[in-house]
Design a protein around this motif. Sequence first.
Motif, PDB file in Angstrom:
ATOM      1  N   SER A 185      10.569  -2.602  -7.957  1.00  0.00           N
ATOM      2  CA  SER A 185      11.831  -2.563  -7.232  1.00  0.00           C
ATOM      3  C   SER A 185      12.067  -3.819  -6.407  1.00  0.00           C
ATOM      4  O   SER A 185      11.127  -4.473  -5.942  1.00  0.00           O
ATOM      5  N   GLU A 186      13.347  -4.125  -6.195  1.00  0.00           N
ATOM      6  CA  GLU A 186      13.703  -5.244  -5.321  1.00  0.00           C
ATOM      7  C   GLU A 186      13.206  -5.010  -3.891  1.00  0.00           C
ATOM      8  O   GLU A 186      12.986  -5.960  -3.128  1.00  0.00           O
ATOM      9  N   PHE A 187      13.003  -3.752  -3.515  1.00  0.00           N
ATOM     10  CA  PHE A 187      12.523  -3.436  -2.165  1.00  0.00           C
ATOM     11  C   PHE A 187      11.041  -3.752  -1.985  1.00  0.00           C
ATOM     12  O   PHE A 187      10.542  -3.717  -0.857  1.00  0.00           O
ATOM     13  N   THR A 188      10.345  -4.048  -3.085  1.00  0.00           N
ATOM     14  CA  THR A 188       8.936  -4.414  -2.990  1.00  0.00           C
ATOM     15  C   THR A 188       8.745  -5.931  -3.031  1.00  0.00           C
ATOM     16  O   THR A 188       7.628  -6.425  -2.898  1.00  0.00           O
ATOM     17  N   GLU A 189       9.837  -6.663  -3.209  1.00  0.00           N
ATOM     18  CA  GLU A 189       9.776  -8.117  -3.289  1.00  0.00           C
ATOM     19  C   GLU A 189       9.898  -8.725  -1.895  1.00  0.00           C
ATOM     20  O   GLU A 189      10.080  -8.029  -0.897  1.00  0.00           O
ATOM     21  N   ASN A 190       9.832 -10.049  -1.837  1.00  0.00           N
ATOM     22  CA  ASN A 190       9.939 -10.748  -0.560  1.00  0.00           C
ATOM     23  C   ASN A 190      11.375 -10.693  -0.059  1.00  0.00           C
ATOM     24  O   ASN A 190      12.262 -11.356  -0.597  1.00  0.00           O
ATOM     25  N   ILE A 191      11.629  -9.900   0.965  1.00  0.00           N
ATOM     26  CA  ILE A 191      12.975  -9.727   1.500  1.00  0.00           C
ATOM     27  C   ILE A 191      13.217 -10.749   2.603  1.00  0.00           C
ATOM     28  O   ILE A 191      12.465 -10.828   3.577  1.00  0.00           O
ATOM     29  N   ASN A 230       0.805  -1.220   0.000  1.00  0.00           N
ATOM     30  CA  ASN A 230       0.000   0.000   0.000  1.00  0.00           C
ATOM     31  C   ASN A 230       0.843   1.278   0.000  1.00  0.00           C
ATOM     32  O   ASN A 230       0.315   2.372  -0.168  1.00  0.00           O
ATOM     33  N   LYS A 231       2.162   1.127   0.168  1.00  0.00           N
ATOM     34  CA  LYS A 231       3.048   2.297   0.148  1.00  0.00           C
ATOM     35  C   LYS A 231       3.842   2.426  -1.151  1.00  0.00           C
ATOM     36  O   LYS A 231       4.559   3.405  -1.341  1.00  0.00           O
ATOM     37  N   ILE A 232       3.709   1.459  -2.053  1.00  0.00           N
ATOM     38  CA  ILE A 232       4.433   1.511  -3.322  1.00  0.00           C
ATOM     39  C   ILE A 232       4.115   2.770  -4.124  1.00  0.00           C
ATOM     40  O   ILE A 232       5.022   3.349  -4.743  1.00  0.00           O
ATOM     41  N   PRO A 233       2.869   3.272  -4.140  1.00  0.00           N
ATOM     42  CA  PRO A 233       2.602   4.511  -4.886  1.00  0.00           C
ATOM     43  C   PRO A 233       3.416   5.711  -4.405  1.00  0.00           C
ATOM     44  O   PRO A 233       3.583   6.679  -5.159  1.00  0.00           O
ATOM     45  N   ARG A 234       3.952   5.664  -3.182  1.00  0.00           N
ATOM     46  CA  ARG A 234       4.756   6.770  -2.665  1.00  0.00           C
ATOM     47  C   ARG A 234       6.248   6.553  -2.871  1.00  0.00           C
ATOM     48  O   ARG A 234       7.069   7.398  -2.523  1.00  0.00           O
ATOM     49  N   PHE A 235       6.619   5.407  -3.466  1.00  0.00           N
ATOM     50  CA  PHE A 235       8.029   5.063  -3.639  1.00  0.00           C
ATOM     51  C   PHE A 235       8.614   5.797  -4.850  1.00  0.00           C
ATOM     52  O   PHE A 235       7.919   6.075  -5.830  1.00  0.00           O
ATOM     53  N   THR A 236       9.894   6.104  -4.760  1.00  0.00           N
ATOM     54  CA  THR A 236      10.602   6.792  -5.844  1.00  0.00           C
ATOM     55  C   THR A 236      11.348   5.794  -6.723  1.00  0.00           C
ATOM     56  O   THR A 236      11.705   4.705  -6.276  1.00  0.00           O
TER      57      THR A 236
END
Length: 447
Positions: free
Chosen positions: A304-310, A261-267
């Motif tokens: 982004s890799e930051f939106t994947e399963n870390i 839900n925070k991906i729309p605010r990601f750069t």
Amino acid sequence: MNKLVIQLPLLFAVLTGQYSISPEKAGLSKKRLHRLDKTMHEFVDQGKLSGVQTVIMRNGMIGHYDTYGHADIDSKKALRDDSIFRIYSMTKPIVSVALMMLYEEGKFLLDDPVHKYIPEFKDLKVYKPAFTKNDLRSPIINLWPFNKIRTVQKAKKTMTIIDLLRHTSGFGYGWGPNTYVDRKYRKAKILNRKNSKDFIEKLSGIPLYHEPGTGWRYGVSTDVCGYLVEILSGQSLDEFLSTRIFKPLNMVDTHFQLPKNKIPRFTSNYINNIPKKFRKLAKVLGISFNPDGELMEIDHADSSEFTENITFFSGGGGLVSTTKDYLQFCKMILNKGELNGARILGPKTMELITEDHLKFIPHEGGPLSLPNNGTSFGLGFSVVKNNAAKEIIGSVGTHGWGGAAGTFFGIDPKEDLIFILMIQLVDFNNLKISNTFQTMVYQSIVE
């Protein structure tokens, strides 16, 4: 009706987390802050940055908060005050603080051997060059078979926990002139591991660049600190930071894995264009570039890799955050370990963290050269020793650090000052943007 008109902006400010901004109360000049805005905006207008966000806090008051440009160029998504950035190595100060919290709980001593808690580091090897530094200046030494001559021995000195915190462990990143140890790091893909245990096992098989405690070299030491936090606390690094630091400090948008839900605010993250004289080399090395001279996207916000399963929580560079969140962390540091009733560290521990810990330790290689005449290093933070040697306006004792995408912060106790820069550009060094920003911050101080 007038009452409603007056209250709605206030309600909006509360809901969106906006600050009350007063240059005058912060002792800053509005006219001089316009210079800062103009200078930073030019980087965007000239196509050198996608967007830029800056904040200055002084005397407990926000004196400046500016957001300009795009979060994503192709979609023309505007950068917002609550946009989320990759902070990369600005993760390190947070994780260093986390480990020092466990130090205060009596979980370890700074001179404890690391292998006491991480048995895999019991018998570490260290690289011993076959030639002196003077020998290495000869071009012949870099040719076969001379470049294959090397020795690897058992380390004579014991790595301690303070070595990890101050980057004197002998670990690196594999960033170098393709030495034997550099190649080992690259082959291991050391930061591309499935979890922290896998990371430690791989790292334990790579020789140290130098004996522990004998030199400063930037590297994965803070990732090892993150693993120590897990071992000593019994929690994952993600869980420990969330419960012990982020929630108490109200850092609601700082994560290893960005919630959907925070991906729309990601750069989006970018790379600058490679100069023509280096393009042939870039092609040989397989490095992409935009021949039209424009910024090239290397990590899109939506994929982004930051939106994947870390599953590997990198203590050295794995977090994303907002300017507002990181300001909360900086306020706690400036306030000697406490913020709004939440005590993270004690004042004496904060004094230790921000001392110069490299007085008798030289630089031992790698692209970042510390200590130097102007700057040294504490436990997780750089520390300014001499402004004249740094050749930039500022204050002795200022501590801070930066990230691989150009993010940067400074905390100046003498001026009761915090300044933060957020951009997303991986090859930012040629812009000298952090020095430019710092100069414009200090020139704005008038009282």
